[in-house]
Design an enzyme around this catalytic site. Structure first.
Site, PDB file in Angstrom:
ATOM      1  N   CYS A 243      -4.837  -9.555  94.388  1.00 54.74           N
ATOM      2  CA  CYS A 243      -6.024 -10.155  94.981  1.00 54.74           C
ATOM      3  C   CYS A 243      -6.124  -9.952  96.489  1.00 54.74           C
ATOM      4  O   CYS A 243      -7.156 -10.258  97.074  1.00 54.74           O
ATOM      5  CB  CYS A 243      -6.041 -11.651  94.676  1.00 54.74           C
ATOM      6  SG  CYS A 243      -6.158 -12.007  92.917  1.00 54.74           S
ATOM      7  N   HIS A 322       4.146  -7.584 103.575  1.00 53.10           N
ATOM      8  CA  HIS A 322       4.612  -7.166 102.243  1.00 53.10           C
ATOM      9  C   HIS A 322       6.045  -7.647 102.044  1.00 53.10           C
ATOM     10  O   HIS A 322       6.928  -7.332 102.824  1.00 53.10           O
ATOM     11  CB  HIS A 322       4.553  -5.645 102.128  1.00 53.10           C
ATOM     12  CG  HIS A 322       4.446  -5.153 100.718  1.00 53.10           C
ATOM     13  ND1 HIS A 322       5.316  -5.539  99.723  1.00 53.10           N
ATOM     14  CD2 HIS A 322       3.556  -4.305 100.134  1.00 53.10           C
ATOM     15  CE1 HIS A 322       4.980  -4.952  98.591  1.00 53.10           C
ATOM     16  NE2 HIS A 322       3.911  -4.200  98.803  1.00 53.10           N
ATOM     17  N   HIS A 406     -14.353 -20.209 111.322  1.00 52.16           N
ATOM     18  CA  HIS A 406     -14.545 -20.261 109.876  1.00 52.16           C
ATOM     19  C   HIS A 406     -13.321 -19.680 109.175  1.00 52.16           C
ATOM     20  O   HIS A 406     -12.703 -18.726 109.671  1.00 52.16           O
ATOM     21  CB  HIS A 406     -15.805 -19.485 109.466  1.00 52.16           C
ATOM     22  CG  HIS A 406     -17.028 -19.911 110.205  1.00 52.16           C
ATOM     23  ND1 HIS A 406     -17.713 -21.068 109.912  1.00 52.16           N
ATOM     24  CD2 HIS A 406     -17.691 -19.328 111.254  1.00 52.16           C
ATOM     25  CE1 HIS A 406     -18.744 -21.185 110.735  1.00 52.16           C
ATOM     26  NE2 HIS A 406     -18.745 -20.151 111.557  1.00 52.16           N
ATOM     27  N   HIS A 410      -8.583 -17.187 100.175  1.00 50.91           N
ATOM     28  CA  HIS A 410      -8.783 -16.678  98.817  1.00 50.91           C
ATOM     29  C   HIS A 410      -8.811 -17.807  97.798  1.00 50.91           C
ATOM     30  O   HIS A 410      -7.896 -18.639  97.737  1.00 50.91           O
ATOM     31  CB  HIS A 410      -7.669 -15.691  98.470  1.00 50.91           C
ATOM     32  CG  HIS A 410      -7.596 -15.365  97.013  1.00 50.91           C
ATOM     33  ND1 HIS A 410      -8.664 -14.864  96.312  1.00 50.91           N
ATOM     34  CD2 HIS A 410      -6.569 -15.471  96.125  1.00 50.91           C
ATOM     35  CE1 HIS A 410      -8.308 -14.687  95.045  1.00 50.91           C
ATOM     36  NE2 HIS A 410      -7.050 -15.039  94.907  1.00 50.91           N
ATOM     37  N   HIS A 439     -15.453 -23.207  92.610  1.00 50.88           N
ATOM     38  CA  HIS A 439     -16.234 -24.009  91.670  1.00 50.88           C
ATOM     39  C   HIS A 439     -17.365 -23.195  91.043  1.00 50.88           C
ATOM     40  O   HIS A 439     -17.582 -23.238  89.829  1.00 50.88           O
ATOM     41  CB  HIS A 439     -16.812 -25.223  92.389  1.00 50.88           C
ATOM     42  CG  HIS A 439     -17.581 -26.155  91.497  1.00 50.88           C
ATOM     43  ND1 HIS A 439     -18.933 -25.985  91.237  1.00 50.88           N
ATOM     44  CD2 HIS A 439     -17.198 -27.260  90.799  1.00 50.88           C
ATOM     45  CE1 HIS A 439     -19.343 -26.944  90.425  1.00 50.88           C
ATOM     46  NE2 HIS A 439     -18.313 -27.722  90.143  1.00 50.88           N
ATOM     47  N   ASN A 443     -12.095 -17.639  90.211  1.00 50.01           N
ATOM     48  CA  ASN A 443     -11.254 -16.694  90.957  1.00 50.01           C
ATOM     49  C   ASN A 443     -11.753 -15.286  90.644  1.00 50.01           C
ATOM     50  O   ASN A 443     -11.508 -14.741  89.578  1.00 50.01           O
ATOM     51  CB  ASN A 443      -9.789 -16.865  90.536  1.00 50.01           C
ATOM     52  CG  ASN A 443      -8.847 -15.946  91.292  1.00 50.01           C
ATOM     53  OD1 ASN A 443      -9.270 -14.998  91.945  1.00 50.01           O
ATOM     54  ND2 ASN A 443      -7.559 -16.216  91.185  1.00 50.01           N
TER      55      ASN A 443
END
Length: 511
Positions: A243, A322, A406, A410, A439, A443
């Site tokens: 993701c 990573h 802001h 994720h 909501h 995902n």
């Protein structure tokens, strides 16, 4: 699909099975000095710029205070010091050339588009559970487990699953997976091209990321074929990166735009559910079924100077972390077969701790690049005192609210958003976009950060000069950040994902 689902999914199970091991650790209380050094290394790499700016300011101030007599005396002095003039001129020309050749070219985000599926693909809670029961693949324990996950997930009743999953029994196939990919990618791209008036032939770089579906020809080739992109396009297809691959794709496109002048780059971020639904009864592999939903985004980037006037944002920083060298991190989100041969993505019980370590590394590296000097000095002073004098000094926790206006965290799962809100000392308004995206759309993997940015724009909150922090994490294990600066007061684009429902949000999410 496998990456953010790992982080979010692990968080979603906090109230179901394991409590302590799946909470995000308080990573800001244990900062590693080497990651602070890495952040300062990035800062010092722009030392030439930092030195030239004050020198130019001093020269301008001195020149503004000179009267005509001073200018005449300076000219006469230079006439008798020709060698000095030549040396100084050569130095200035050399320095200017080095600066121009080495400075990074600005990368502008002209616009982006998020895909919204048709209403026929909505999967309300009751329908989801009824279909899961009717498939006959899940035992009662697995059905109860999925019910509890959904109750705690933070998902609403308007998320989407692909057409193949609406059939009873489900009909996953290569053809259906291709159709899902085409609907999502082409839907987002059609809207992007319409909103920007950019012709497909103008695109010089194409980067597509999808973690679990990588057909032959590739997804990027499907786009080239659909839009008849030019033959010399630089196209890339990123697979298996989880993701956080959306930020990786932006970073790759940015690097390509540093090399190829006067061109556009398109980034397409998506995930494919059709062939990656799990039909077994292993609990750790059932969670993605409950969280992942249909979604995707297409982003238009440019290095053209003329595009600054119409662009929404400028890319400021990308920081990638990573943790794949560690075996536990590598295996914490792992695609495999269960004991009866059914394929799914397995989530380790150590996932939340590993995610916390990756997040700690990433934000500690990012801090020196974005935090005000006052915050850096306080943070660094307490860190040095603790390291040198071995005193039990509580580390100063930097206030990232001073660096960003802001936050696009994720939307992997509600618990992860909760923990980041707590650890970064954010306000509910800072994580509103993430909660509402989870909501409304669920995902959507690597594209979720774009739905969140679209939410902020739809609410009319994005002003010129505002800074946005997009942070995502995924399998491997990786944590990646992108920082954008708004170039104007940003309005939502035509046919945005929130166009028909923004007035209903925010909604209260039931605990």
């Amino acid at each position: 699909m496998d990456g953010g689902g790992g982080g979010g999914a692990g968080g979603a199970t906090v109230g179901v099975r394991i409590h302590n091991s799946r909470r995000l650790p308080d990573f800001l209380q244990s900062v590693n000095l080497k990651y602070v050094k890495l952040g300062y290394h990035y800062l010092i790499s722009n030392l030439l710029t930092l030195c030239l700016v004050p020198i130019m300011v001093i020269i301008i101030i001195e020149a503004s205070q000179m009267n005509p007599d001073d200018v005449r005396q300076l000219w006469l002095h230079l006439q008798y010091n020709l060698v000095s003039v030549i040396i100084c001129s050569a130095f200035l020309v050399f320095g200017s050339t080095v600066y121009i050749m080495t400075r990074p070219r600005p990368v502008y985000l002209v616009d982006y588009s998020c895909y919204r599926a048709p209403d026929s693909l909505k999967a309300p809670y009751d329908r989801f559970m009824e279909h899961s029961r009717l498939t006959g693949d899940f035992d009662e324990s697995s059905l109860e487990f999925q019910r509890k996950i959904l109750e705690r997930s933070g998902l609403g009743d308007e998320t989407y699953v692909p057409e193949a999953m609406h059939s009873i029994p489900p009909q996953p196939s290569m053809r259906a997976a291709r159709e899902e990919a085409e609907q999502v990618m082409f839907g987002a791209l059609d809207n992007l091209f319409a909103n920007t008036n950019v012709k497909p032939k103008e695109i010089g770089v194409l980067v597509v990321n999808c973690s679990l579906f990588n057909p032959t020809p590739s997804l990027s080739a499907m786009i080239v074929n659909k839009y008849k992109l030019r033959g010399n396009i630089r196209s890339f297809n990123l697979g298996g990166m989880g993701c956080s691959a959306g930020v990786i794709a932006v970073d790759l496109a940015k690097d390509m735009l540093q090399v190829h002048r006067n061109t556009y780059a398109v980034v397409v971020s998506t995930e494919n559910i059709t062939q990656n639904w799990y039909f077994g009864n292993k609990k750790s592999m059932l969670i993605p079924n409950c969280l992942f939903r249909v979604g995707g985004a297409a982003v238009l980037l440019s290095n053209k100077t003329g595009d600054r006037r119409r662009a929404k944002y400028k890319l400021v920083h990308v920081v990638r972390t990573h943790k794949g060298a560690d075996d536990k991190a590598f295996h914490c989100v792992y695609q495999e077969q269960d004991n009866v041969g059914k394929t799914g993505v397995s989530l380790s019980k150590d996932l939340m701790a590993i995610a916390g370590g990756a997040l700690k590394t990433n934000i500690t590296t990012l801090g020196p690049l974005v935090l005000p000097i006052s915050e850096q000095l306080l943070f660094f002073a307490t860190l040095v005192i603790k390291k040198l004098f071995k005193k039990n000094v509580k580390p100063y926790i930097p206030d990232f609210k001073l660096a960003f206006d802001h936050f696009c965290i994720h939307a992997g799962g509600r618990a992860v958003i909760d923990e980041l809100e707590k650890n970064l000392q954010l306000l509910p308004s800072h994580v509103e976009a993430s909660r509402m995206t989870l909501h409304r759309f669920g995902n959507t993997s690597s594209s979720s950060i774009w739905y969140e940015l679209a939410y902020t724009e739809a609410k009319g909150r994005m002003r010129r000069g505002h800074r946005v922090w997009q942070i995502a994490f995924g399998s491997g294990f990786k944590c990646n950040s992108a920082v954008w600066e708004a170039l104007r007061n940003v309005k939502p684009s035509q046919n945005g994902p929130w166009a028909d429902c923004i007035d209903r949000y925010p909604v209260k999410v039931v605990s």
